[in-house]
Design a protein around this motif. Structure first.
Motif, PDB file in Angstrom:
ATOM      1  N   ILE A 156      -6.633  35.402  -2.756  1.00 53.82           N
ATOM      2  CA  ILE A 156      -5.507  35.675  -3.657  1.00 53.82           C
ATOM      3  C   ILE A 156      -5.088  37.138  -3.546  1.00 53.82           C
ATOM      4  CG2 ILE A 156      -4.840  35.892  -6.082  1.00 53.82           C
ATOM      5  CD1 ILE A 156      -6.470  33.409  -6.669  1.00 53.82           C
ATOM      6  N   ALA A 157      -6.080  38.041  -3.529  1.00 52.14           N
ATOM      7  CA  ALA A 157      -5.778  39.471  -3.454  1.00 52.14           C
ATOM      8  C   ALA A 157      -5.030  39.798  -2.168  1.00 52.14           C
ATOM      9  CB  ALA A 157      -7.071  40.269  -3.543  1.00 52.14           C
ATOM     10  N   ALA A 158      -5.463  39.247  -1.035  1.00 52.93           N
ATOM     11  CA  ALA A 158      -4.797  39.517   0.238  1.00 52.93           C
ATOM     12  C   ALA A 158      -3.394  38.923   0.261  1.00 52.93           C
ATOM     13  CB  ALA A 158      -5.625  38.954   1.385  1.00 52.93           C
ATOM     14  N   ALA A 159      -3.256  37.682  -0.235  1.00 50.15           N
ATOM     15  CA  ALA A 159      -1.943  37.030  -0.245  1.00 50.15           C
ATOM     16  C   ALA A 159      -0.963  37.793  -1.129  1.00 50.15           C
ATOM     17  CB  ALA A 159      -2.090  35.589  -0.729  1.00 50.15           C
ATOM     18  N   HIS A 160      -1.439  38.257  -2.279  1.00 48.80           N
ATOM     19  CA  HIS A 160      -0.572  39.011  -3.189  1.00 48.80           C
ATOM     20  C   HIS A 160      -0.144  40.330  -2.548  1.00 48.80           C
ATOM     21  CE1 HIS A 160       1.101  40.478  -6.954  1.00 48.80           C
ATOM     22  NE2 HIS A 160       0.391  41.598  -6.813  1.00 48.80           N
ATOM     23  N   ALA A 161      -1.083  41.015  -1.882  1.00 50.43           N
ATOM     24  CA  ALA A 161      -0.758  42.304  -1.259  1.00 50.43           C
ATOM     25  C   ALA A 161       0.261  42.141  -0.140  1.00 50.43           C
ATOM     26  CB  ALA A 161      -2.032  42.953  -0.721  1.00 50.43           C
ATOM     27  N   LEU A 162       0.242  40.998   0.530  1.00 47.59           N
ATOM     28  CA  LEU A 162       1.118  40.786   1.689  1.00 47.59           C
ATOM     29  C   LEU A 162       2.376  39.993   1.354  1.00 47.59           C
ATOM     30  CD1 LEU A 162      -1.641  39.927   4.323  1.00 47.59           C
ATOM     31  CD2 LEU A 162      -0.430  42.091   4.041  1.00 47.59           C
ATOM     32  N   GLY A 163       2.489  39.526   0.122  1.00 47.87           N
ATOM     33  CA  GLY A 163       3.667  38.756  -0.256  1.00 47.87           C
ATOM     34  C   GLY A 163       3.699  37.361   0.333  1.00 47.87           C
ATOM     35  N   ILE A 164       2.519  36.770   0.538  1.00 47.13           N
ATOM     36  CA  ILE A 164       2.430  35.408   1.080  1.00 47.13           C
ATOM     37  C   ILE A 164       2.226  34.440  -0.079  1.00 47.13           C
ATOM     38  CG2 ILE A 164       1.118  33.857   2.579  1.00 47.13           C
ATOM     39  CD1 ILE A 164       0.390  36.285   4.275  1.00 47.13           C
ATOM     40  N   VAL A 165       3.144  33.519  -0.219  1.00 42.71           N
ATOM     41  CA  VAL A 165       3.098  32.585  -1.348  1.00 42.71           C
ATOM     42  C   VAL A 165       2.128  31.446  -1.083  1.00 42.71           C
ATOM     43  CG1 VAL A 165       4.471  30.999  -2.752  1.00 42.71           C
ATOM     44  CG2 VAL A 165       5.468  33.162  -1.965  1.00 42.71           C
ATOM     45  N   GLU A 166       2.106  30.953   0.138  1.00 36.12           N
ATOM     46  CA  GLU A 166       1.290  29.776   0.467  1.00 36.12           C
ATOM     47  C   GLU A 166      -0.064  30.214   1.008  1.00 36.12           C
ATOM     48  OE1 GLU A 166       1.721  25.319   1.558  1.00 36.12           O
ATOM     49  OE2 GLU A 166       3.465  26.625   1.498  1.00 36.12           O
ATOM     50  N   TRP A 167      -1.143  29.802   0.359  1.00 36.06           N
ATOM     51  CA  TRP A 167      -2.490  30.169   0.803  1.00 36.06           C
ATOM     52  C   TRP A 167      -3.482  29.110   0.341  1.00 36.06           C
ATOM     53  CZ3 TRP A 167      -5.813  30.404  -3.235  1.00 36.06           C
ATOM     54  CH2 TRP A 167      -5.274  30.647  -4.493  1.00 36.06           C
ATOM     55  N   ARG A 168      -4.577  29.042   1.041  1.00 35.55           N
ATOM     56  CA  ARG A 168      -5.684  28.163   0.638  1.00 35.55           C
ATOM     57  C   ARG A 168      -6.990  28.892   0.926  1.00 35.55           C
ATOM     58  NH1 ARG A 168      -4.127  21.979   2.636  1.00 35.55           N
ATOM     59  NH2 ARG A 168      -1.952  22.022   1.921  1.00 35.55           N
ATOM     60  N   ALA A 169      -7.919  28.802  -0.005  1.00 29.81           N
ATOM     61  CA  ALA A 169      -9.212  29.468   0.134  1.00 29.81           C
ATOM     62  C   ALA A 169     -10.324  28.431   0.237  1.00 29.81           C
ATOM     63  CB  ALA A 169      -9.456  30.394  -1.057  1.00 29.81           C
ATOM     64  N   GLY A 170     -11.462  28.870   0.766  1.00 25.60           N
ATOM     65  CA  GLY A 170     -12.634  28.001   0.851  1.00 25.60           C
ATOM     66  C   GLY A 170     -12.452  26.812   1.764  1.00 25.60           C
ATOM     67  N   VAL A 171     -11.564  26.919   2.762  1.00 31.07           N
ATOM     68  CA  VAL A 171     -11.301  25.767   3.628  1.00 31.07           C
ATOM     69  C   VAL A 171     -12.316  25.730   4.771  1.00 31.07           C
ATOM     70  CG1 VAL A 171      -8.850  25.698   3.095  1.00 31.07           C
ATOM     71  CG2 VAL A 171      -9.633  27.089   4.996  1.00 31.07           C
ATOM     72  N   THR A 172     -12.622  24.559   5.206  1.00 31.35           N
ATOM     73  CA  THR A 172     -13.527  24.342   6.342  1.00 31.35           C
ATOM     74  C   THR A 172     -12.703  24.228   7.615  1.00 31.35           C
ATOM     75  OG1 THR A 172     -13.414  21.941   6.172  1.00 31.35           O
ATOM     76  CG2 THR A 172     -15.098  23.078   4.832  1.00 31.35           C
ATOM     77  N   PRO A 173     -13.345  24.295   8.798  1.00 26.11           N
ATOM     78  CA  PRO A 173     -12.602  24.073  10.045  1.00 26.11           C
ATOM     79  C   PRO A 173     -11.851  22.742  10.049  1.00 26.11           C
ATOM     80  CG  PRO A 173     -14.728  25.029  10.540  1.00 26.11           C
ATOM     81  CD  PRO A 173     -14.725  24.753   9.063  1.00 26.11           C
ATOM     82  N   ALA A 174     -12.466  21.710   9.474  1.00 21.49           N
ATOM     83  CA  ALA A 174     -11.790  20.405   9.407  1.00 21.49           C
ATOM     84  C   ALA A 174     -10.561  20.475   8.510  1.00 21.49           C
ATOM     85  CB  ALA A 174     -12.761  19.346   8.890  1.00 21.49           C
ATOM     86  N   ASP A 175     -10.642  21.249   7.415  1.00 20.88           N
ATOM     87  CA  ASP A 175      -9.487  21.406   6.525  1.00 20.88           C
ATOM     88  C   ASP A 175      -8.327  22.098   7.250  1.00 20.88           C
ATOM     89  OD1 ASP A 175     -10.904  20.260   4.429  1.00 20.88           O
ATOM     90  OD2 ASP A 175     -11.644  22.201   3.709  1.00 20.88           O
ATOM     91  N   LYS A 176      -8.662  23.093   8.069  1.00 20.89           N
ATOM     92  CA  LYS A 176      -7.613  23.806   8.808  1.00 20.89           C
ATOM     93  C   LYS A 176      -6.909  22.871   9.787  1.00 20.89           C
ATOM     94  CE  LYS A 176      -9.727  28.411   8.534  1.00 20.89           C
ATOM     95  NZ  LYS A 176     -10.198  29.597   9.264  1.00 20.89           N
ATOM     96  N   ILE A 177      -7.686  22.063  10.477  1.00 28.85           N
ATOM     97  CA  ILE A 177      -7.095  21.110  11.419  1.00 28.85           C
ATOM     98  C   ILE A 177      -6.219  20.110  10.682  1.00 28.85           C
ATOM     99  CG2 ILE A 177      -7.626  19.249  13.042  1.00 28.85           C
ATOM    100  CD1 ILE A 177     -10.091  20.819  13.874  1.00 28.85           C
TER     101      ILE A 177
END
Length: 729
Positions: free
Chosen positions: A582-603
């Motif tokens: 959240i801190a990184a997304a807020h600093a960069l102005g990125i609205v869409e983010w997901r945390a705690g994702v696994t490699p399978a979640d990314k795919i």
């Protein structure tokens, strides 16, 4: 007596059960040559890779270990019409310089002859409509022959030799129709002169050679400029190093004799020959190739140094972590080689078209001659028209259309800090409309930094740094570097998973987990950076906490804004804690983010975007990012990434800034546009030129100018790829 050829010295291991050799190949000028060589070598059983680098006329070969003699590849290339020998940088460069000088001599002879023959042709042209006597006309024709024939014999060698090699091996290349056209034009001109005809075509033949040589010289110079990038990297490699063979005794040894764990001396003014870590001394070093920073970096105990870095002031003792072909510089060089040898989808399309062109050109010229003869024209006029068709339809422009763009773009990307690792990466990157960033090590820097060092008393921080030098943990290394520690506490003992402790002047020092240092209460009551890791330090009853984190890349915010300005969607997928993401997304102005994702979640997320029609660029650096990098439409990794991620990624970027991501997208989009333009230019030229030539209204002279002009046009158009990236700041 049978001569045995032993090329084992040039063979190196390229992985489990695979061997590799690089061969220099003479006579490779176009995409058709590349395709023929790769097909011919790939047909040999047990060959796993055959890839031609058109830029430096080198072929990389890999095969199952122990199954083939490298001499067989040289024999096979000879059968295909190409002379080959083991590739060595020095000899290859010397050969390239010699060829460049030879081409310039040929061009000089052809240009001089063209000017003189054209001057002799002017009175003939004007005399044919005035009162010139036949004897005078014959004199000018014979004088033109006296100049053109020896000039063509010398200046045409680059084309004649290549065509002869191809024909003697029962194959064709693009130089075959050129040679046939020139020889026919000269032969017809001699016959016409003997028969006292009004027209001869010495001017057309020699001008054709001049135009073609101009194109070939421009092409070679363009490739040499791009290849100079790789040459500059090679120049950074030190061949020897001063290795410690005793406590105070050094000996100068080849890099091949240095192994991880050895200690070398790096003196002022020397380039580092190895990757390693400074264990003693202090200096300034220039490592702009790796970090992208043009300012000198202070090197002291614990500072990593890389092969190719220049030591500026003091002497350093360096413990080796990698040497020879295992260094980061060697890895960058290999990636650059991949970039210059990369084969795109458009290049493969041009390859297929070029393979068909030689027989089509010859068939079209023959049909034109027979057609005009059947229609009642004399054999003289029919052959003249056939020569014009043969010349005007030579597929040089098509053969240069894609490789020139690929070469120029590869060089431009490297200057922007990007290396290609896949043949069609340029096209796929140009199509990307959605970027997924991993956070740790991608949006953030790979190195850790202590964020609250100013809050710790100087004396305490110095002790913490000295104690940290006794640990191999990356957090401890960050503390040691921030404290500027130079001498470790030798009595320190490390407890696995907890920290390190020592007793100094009767006082116990501890560095590690808060629970290990008895500092849990400080952590509970503090307001901490959500992205930071906490390490505690205790000096007897005194307790302190240090916050260590990876900082955002310095230009990350500007890069995200630049991507959005290009209508590219941006999101973060990270396995890190939610608060940190959240801190990184807020600093960069990125609205869409997901945390705690696994490699399978990314795919799964990448597949979801694909189903919605998105072309995803995945940018990640961790080993767990490798599956998602492979699943994306196109992928990038920083050079600091895990080796597996680099092997999976289509592109790799250098240095600390994130700007190369935007620069690569801009370059790829411009390159794709230029590739399409060049293909349409080459195709459109032939669609227009062939019917005109068949109709008989084009002379061989005009055909020569048109064909050469089309080749030069696509090369000049390709040079526009050198400056594609827009400002991101």
């Amino acid at each position: 007596m049978q001569v045995t050829r032993d090329f084992s010295h040039y063979v190196r291991a390229a992985g489990a059960g695979v061997q590799h050799i690089d061969l220099a190949v003479e006579g490779v000028h176009c995409a058709g040559c590349m395709a023929k060589i790769e097909r011919g070598l790939s047909a040999i059983p047990d060959v796993t890779l055959a890839r031609v680098n058109l830029t430096d006329r080198r072929v990389a070969l890999e095969w199952k270990a122990g199954t083939l003699d490298p001499a067989r590849f040289i024999d096979r290339l000879e059968e295909l019409g190409y002379k080959a020998y083991p590739y060595e940088t020095e000899s290859a460069e010397a050969g390239e310089v010699a060829e460049s000088r030879f081409l310039l001599r040929c061009l000089g002879v052809a240009a001089f002859a063209t000017m003189n023959v054209m001057m002799l042709s002017i009175p003939v042209w004007s005399g044919n409509v005035s009162d010139m006597l036949p004897e005078q006309r014959d004199f000018f024709h014979w004088l033109s022959a006296l100049i053109a024939l020896p000039a063509a014999a010398y200046a045409g060698q680059p084309f004649f030799r290549s065509a002869w090699r191809a024909l003697s091996n029962k194959t064709t290349n693009m130089d075959v129709p050129i040679s046939i056209g020139v020889c026919l034009a000269l032969g017809m001109s001699v016959v016409e002169t003997i028969n006292h005809a009004e027209h001869a075509y010495f001017d057309a033949a020699i001008m054709l050679l001049t135009f073609l040589l101009v194109g070939r010289v421009l092409d070679q110079n363009m490739r040499r400029r791009t290849r100079a990038v790789a040459g500059n990297l090679a120049a950074l490699k030190a061949e020897t190093a001063a290795k410690f063979v005793g406590a105070d005794e050094i000996t100068q040894v080849p890099v091949a004799a240095i192994h991880p764990g050895d200690i070398v001396l790096l003196r002022p003014g020397e380039r580092c020959a190895v990757d390693g870590t400074v264990i003693e001394g202090r200096s300034e070093i220039d490592q702009s190739l790796i970090t992208g920073e043009t300012l000198y970096v202070t090197a002291e105990h614990g500072t990593p140094v890389y092969a190719g870095s220049m030591n500026i002031s003091g002497s350093l003792r360096v413990r080796v972590s990698a040497a020879s072909e295992a260094t980061l510089l060697a890895e960058i060089t290999r990636l650059l080689d991949n970039a210059l040898a990369a084969r795109s989808r458009y290049m493969r399309l041009a390859d297929r078209a070029s393979r068909l062109y030689a027989p089509v050109v010859h068939a079209t010229a023959l049909i034109t001659i027979l057609g005009w003869a059947i229609a009642g024209a004399g054999w003289h006029d029919a052959i003249v028209t056939g020569v014009a068709v043969l010349i005007i339809t030579c597929p040089c422009a098509l053969g240069l259309a894609i490789p020139t763009v690929q070469t120029v773009t590869s060089g431009a990307m490297f200057k922007a800090g990007v290396l290609l690792n896949s043949g069609d990466a340029i096209e796929r990157l140009a199509e990307a409309d959605h970027v997924i960033f991993d956070k740790t090590g991608t949006l953030t820097l790979p190195d850790l930094e202590v964020t609250n060092a100013a809050d710790i008393p100087a004396g305490v921080f110095e002790l913490a740094g000295r104690l940290a030098l006794s640990s191999h943990h990356p957090v401890a290394a960050a503390v040691a570097q921030a404290a500027g520690a130079k001498s470790p506490i030798l009595s320190a003992a490390e407890e696995a998973g907890q920290g390190v402790r020592a007793v100094v002047d009767g006082v116990e020092l501890r560095l590690g987990r808060p629970s290990f240092c008895g500092a849990e209460a400080l952590v509970v009551g503090a307001t901490l950076d959500p992205e930071a890791s906490v390490v505690a330090f205790s000096k007897g009853p005194e307790k302190f906490i240090l916050t260590v984190r990876q900082g955002l890349r310095p230009d990350a915010q500007a890069v995200i804004a630049a991507l959005k300005a290009r209508n590219i969607g941006v999101e973060i997928l990270s396995g890190d804690r939610e608060a940190a993401v959240i801190a990184a997304a807020h600093a960069l102005g990125i609205v869409e983010w997901r945390a705690g994702v696994t490699p399978a979640d990314k795919i799964a997320r990448i597949e979801e975007l694909k189903r919605c029609g998105a072309k995803v660029l995945m940018v990640g650096d961790g080993m767990n990012d490798a599956p998602s990098l492979a699943a994306a439409h196109v992928s990038m990794s920083p050079i600091s990434a895990a080796h597996l991620s680099q092997a999976t990624a289509d592109l790799v970027f250098l240095g600390r800034p994130l700007a190369p991501v935007v620069a690569a997208i801009d370059s790829a989009r411009k390159a794709l546009h230029l590739m399409r333009q060049n293909l349409w230019l080459a195709i459109g030229y032939n669609v227009l030129a062939v019917p005109v030539a068949i109709s008989g209204v084009v002379t061989p002279l005009i055909a020569a100018a048109a064909m050469s002009g089309s080749s030069i046009l696509v090369m000049l158009n390709a040079l526009r790829a050198r400056s594609a990236s827009r400002e991101i700041m």
